[in-house]
Design a protein around this motif. Structure first.
Motif, short mmCIF file in Angstrom:
data_model
loop_
_atom_site.label_atom_id
_atom_site.label_comp_id
_atom_site.label_asym_id
_atom_site.label_seq_id
_atom_site.Cartn_x
_atom_site.Cartn_y
_atom_site.Cartn_z
N PRO A 1 18.78 56.19 -34.76
CA PRO A 1 19.25 57.21 -34.13
C PRO A 1 18.61 58.43 -34.53
CG PRO A 1 20.93 56.04 -35.04
CD PRO A 1 19.68 55.34 -35.58
N ASP A 2 18.79 59.55 -33.71
CA ASP A 2 18.01 60.85 -34.05
C ASP A 2 18.34 61.49 -35.27
OD1 ASP A 2 16.86 60.86 -31.21
OD2 ASP A 2 18.01 62.24 -30.56
N SER A 3 19.67 61.57 -35.70
CA SER A 3 20.17 61.97 -37.14
C SER A 3 19.19 61.32 -38.05
CB SER A 3 21.39 61.86 -37.35
OG SER A 3 22.07 60.64 -37.33
N GLN A 4 19.23 59.69 -38.23
CA GLN A 4 18.46 59.12 -39.17
C GLN A 4 16.99 59.29 -38.90
OE1 GLN A 4 19.65 54.98 -39.60
NE2 GLN A 4 21.84 55.48 -38.71
N ARG A 5 16.58 59.49 -37.90
CA ARG A 5 15.07 59.82 -37.86
C ARG A 5 14.85 61.24 -38.54
NH1 ARG A 5 13.27 58.87 -31.56
NH2 ARG A 5 14.29 57.03 -31.03
N ALA A 6 15.56 61.98 -38.34
CA ALA A 6 15.39 63.31 -38.85
C ALA A 6 15.57 63.12 -40.66
CB ALA A 6 16.37 64.42 -38.44
N HIS A 7 16.53 62.39 -41.03
CA HIS A 7 16.63 62.29 -42.35
C HIS A 7 15.57 61.52 -43.13
CE1 HIS A 7 18.83 61.07 -46.16
NE2 HIS A 7 18.56 59.73 -45.97
N TRP A 8 14.93 60.47 -42.59
CA TRP A 8 13.87 59.67 -43.11
C TRP A 8 12.66 60.66 -42.89
CZ3 TRP A 8 15.28 56.64 -46.54
CH2 TRP A 8 16.41 56.09 -46.69
N PHE A 9 12.61 61.63 -41.89
CA PHE A 9 11.35 62.38 -41.81
C PHE A 9 11.27 63.41 -42.79
CE2 PHE A 9 8.96 65.97 -40.02
CZ PHE A 9 7.71 65.23 -39.91
N GLU A 10 12.44 63.77 -43.33
CA GLU A 10 12.49 64.71 -44.32
C GLU A 10 12.26 64.20 -45.69
OE1 GLU A 10 13.21 67.92 -44.62
OE2 GLU A 10 12.66 67.89 -42.32
N LYS A 11 12.50 62.94 -45.82
CA LYS A 11 12.13 62.21 -47.28
C LYS A 11 10.50 61.57 -47.35
CE LYS A 11 16.53 60.64 -48.54
NZ LYS A 11 16.72 61.31 -49.78
N ALA A 12 10.08 61.79 -46.24
CA ALA A 12 8.46 61.34 -46.18
C ALA A 12 7.58 62.74 -46.49
CB ALA A 12 8.16 60.94 -44.73
N SER A 13 6.62 62.22 -47.22
CA SER A 13 5.49 63.37 -47.55
C SER A 13 4.95 63.84 -46.48
CB SER A 13 4.66 62.62 -48.80
OG SER A 13 3.73 63.52 -48.72
N ARG A 14 4.54 64.95 -46.42
CA ARG A 14 3.84 65.58 -45.01
C ARG A 14 2.53 65.10 -45.07
NH1 ARG A 14 8.34 65.42 -44.33
NH2 ARG A 14 9.81 66.79 -43.50
N THR A 15 1.71 65.02 -46.46
CA THR A 15 0.43 64.90 -46.19
C THR A 15 -0.18 63.79 -46.94
OG1 THR A 15 0.43 66.30 -48.48
CG2 THR A 15 -0.15 67.35 -46.13
N HIS A 16 -1.30 63.28 -46.69
CA HIS A 16 -1.95 61.96 -47.29
C HIS A 16 -3.46 62.21 -47.43
CE1 HIS A 16 -1.87 57.51 -47.59
NE2 HIS A 16 -2.97 57.62 -47.51
N SER A 17 -4.24 61.88 -48.23
CA SER A 17 -5.50 61.96 -48.41
C SER A 17 -6.36 61.31 -47.28
CB SER A 17 -6.25 61.27 -49.75
OG SER A 17 -7.58 61.15 -49.90
N LEU A 18 -6.99 62.29 -46.71
CA LEU A 18 -8.16 62.01 -45.51
C LEU A 18 -9.07 60.94 -45.98
CD1 LEU A 18 -8.47 62.27 -42.49
CD2 LEU A 18 -9.91 64.32 -43.22
N HIS A 19 -9.61 61.38 -47.28
CA HIS A 19 -10.66 60.53 -47.97
C HIS A 19 -10.43 59.20 -48.05
CE1 HIS A 19 -12.66 64.28 -48.76
NE2 HIS A 19 -12.12 64.71 -49.38
N ALA A 20 -8.91 59.17 -48.61
CA ALA A 20 -8.49 57.74 -48.76
C ALA A 20 -8.69 56.65 -47.34
CB ALA A 20 -7.05 57.53 -49.09
N PHE A 21 -8.42 57.49 -46.10
CA PHE A 21 -8.59 56.73 -44.93
C PHE A 21 -9.99 56.42 -44.39
CE2 PHE A 21 -4.60 59.09 -43.07
CZ PHE A 21 -3.71 57.99 -43.68
N GLU A 22 -10.82 57.04 -45.10
CA GLU A 22 -12.42 57.02 -44.91
C GLU A 22 -13.09 56.16 -45.96
OE1 GLU A 22 -13.44 60.98 -45.46
OE2 GLU A 22 -12.93 61.49 -43.14
N ALA A 23 -12.16 55.80 -47.14
CA ALA A 23 -12.77 54.73 -48.10
C ALA A 23 -12.92 53.43 -47.42
CB ALA A 23 -11.93 54.74 -49.20
N LYS A 24 -13.76 52.84 -48.06
CA LYS A 24 -14.15 51.36 -47.37
C LYS A 24 -13.15 50.22 -48.31
CE LYS A 24 -17.35 52.60 -44.74
NZ LYS A 24 -17.40 52.48 -43.22
N ALA A 25 -12.65 49.10 -47.71
CA ALA A 25 -12.04 48.13 -48.68
C ALA A 25 -13.30 47.26 -49.27
CB ALA A 25 -11.37 47.13 -47.42
#
Length: 251
Positions: free
Chosen positions: A156-180
């Motif tokens: 539900p919309d209220s729960q989406r907002a709740h969990w979005f607030e608990k998520a971090s807003r940012t993530h390392s771009l370099h990690a996405f570019e790193a090779k396995a």
């Protein structure tokens, strides 16, 4: 016979609090549960490669193994990419061959990335970022306001907002570019939860990854759940039951 220890690994932009609905149920069922924040989930000093996330996973897995415990590792989304590299050498079979006790006996990937060694997450998406996250400067990826509609689409919309607030807003771009750097799923029996209503990693992508693993010799079983990208929030009971099956419970 003692139950295996459980390690839960959150995905991109997410903190361990995302598992707060399933952890109590797993503990009530007699499991010792471990989790950790991945260093790439940060708004300052982002890692420049995959090594910090790998080290964090290895540290929590070593804690779970302790003096010789069996362990199951359950990565979500981005964490599957990390686990493929981090768990090389941590399977129980590999550890026993070196005279060590305990180890990872099975993994359970929740709509999580699985890629061959030498491939980055960025390599899997040659186009621009999807509309629900964006690139910020030279170092970060950031969730947009529409991300909750993608990541938690069956809440539900209220729960989406709740969990979005608990998520971090940012993530390392370099990690996405790193090779396995590894393919631990070649050594560790793996279960994969295909989330059929996932808007972040569509079913076709999940099926392509599981097919690739099987073609490369990995021992892998799939189950399907009519869930969004976050089954541990929208399908709590089913997710816990799936993890318990991975751990060996079949009742």
């Amino acid at each position: 016979m003692s139950k295996p220890q459980v390690v839960l690994l959150p995905g991109a932009w997410h903190l361990p609090t995302c598992f707060s609905l399933i952890i109590p149920k797993l503990k009530a069922a007699g499991y010792t549960v471990h989790t950790t924040q991945l260093p790439s989930v940060t708004d300052k000093n982002p890692p420049k490669d995959l090594s910090a996330d790998i080290a964090a996973v290895q540290t929590v897995v070593e804690k779970a193994i302790g003096s010789g415990n069996d362990v199951i590792v359950v990565p979500h989304s981005w964490a599957g990419f990390v686990a493929g590299s981090a768990l090389v050498g941590y399977s129980k079979k590999e550890r026993e061959s070196k005279g060590q006790k305990g180890g990872v006996v099975r993994c359970g990937y929740m709509c999580a990335f699985m890629v061959p060694e030498g491939v980055s997450l960025s390599d899997t998406n040659q186009g621009p970022p999807p509309t629900w996250w964006t690139i910020e400067g030279d170092h970060f990826s950031r969730l947009t306001d529409s991300a909750g509609d993608i990541l938690y689409s069956d809440l539900p919309d209220s729960q989406r907002a709740h969990w979005f607030e608990k998520a971090s807003r940012t993530h390392s771009l370099h990690a996405f570019e790193a090779k396995a750097t590894g393919e631990s799923w070649k050594q560790i029996p793996t279960y994969y939860l295909i989330c059929e209503d996932d808007l972040a990693i569509p079913v076709a992508g999940q099926e392509a990854m599981t097919g690739m693993v099987k073609n490369m010799g990995g021992e892998l079983w799939t189950e399907r759940l009519k869930s969004s990208h976050s089954p541990f929030l929208s399908h709590v009971g089913e997710t816990v039951a799936w993890i318990k099956r991975i751990a060996g419970e079949h009742a």
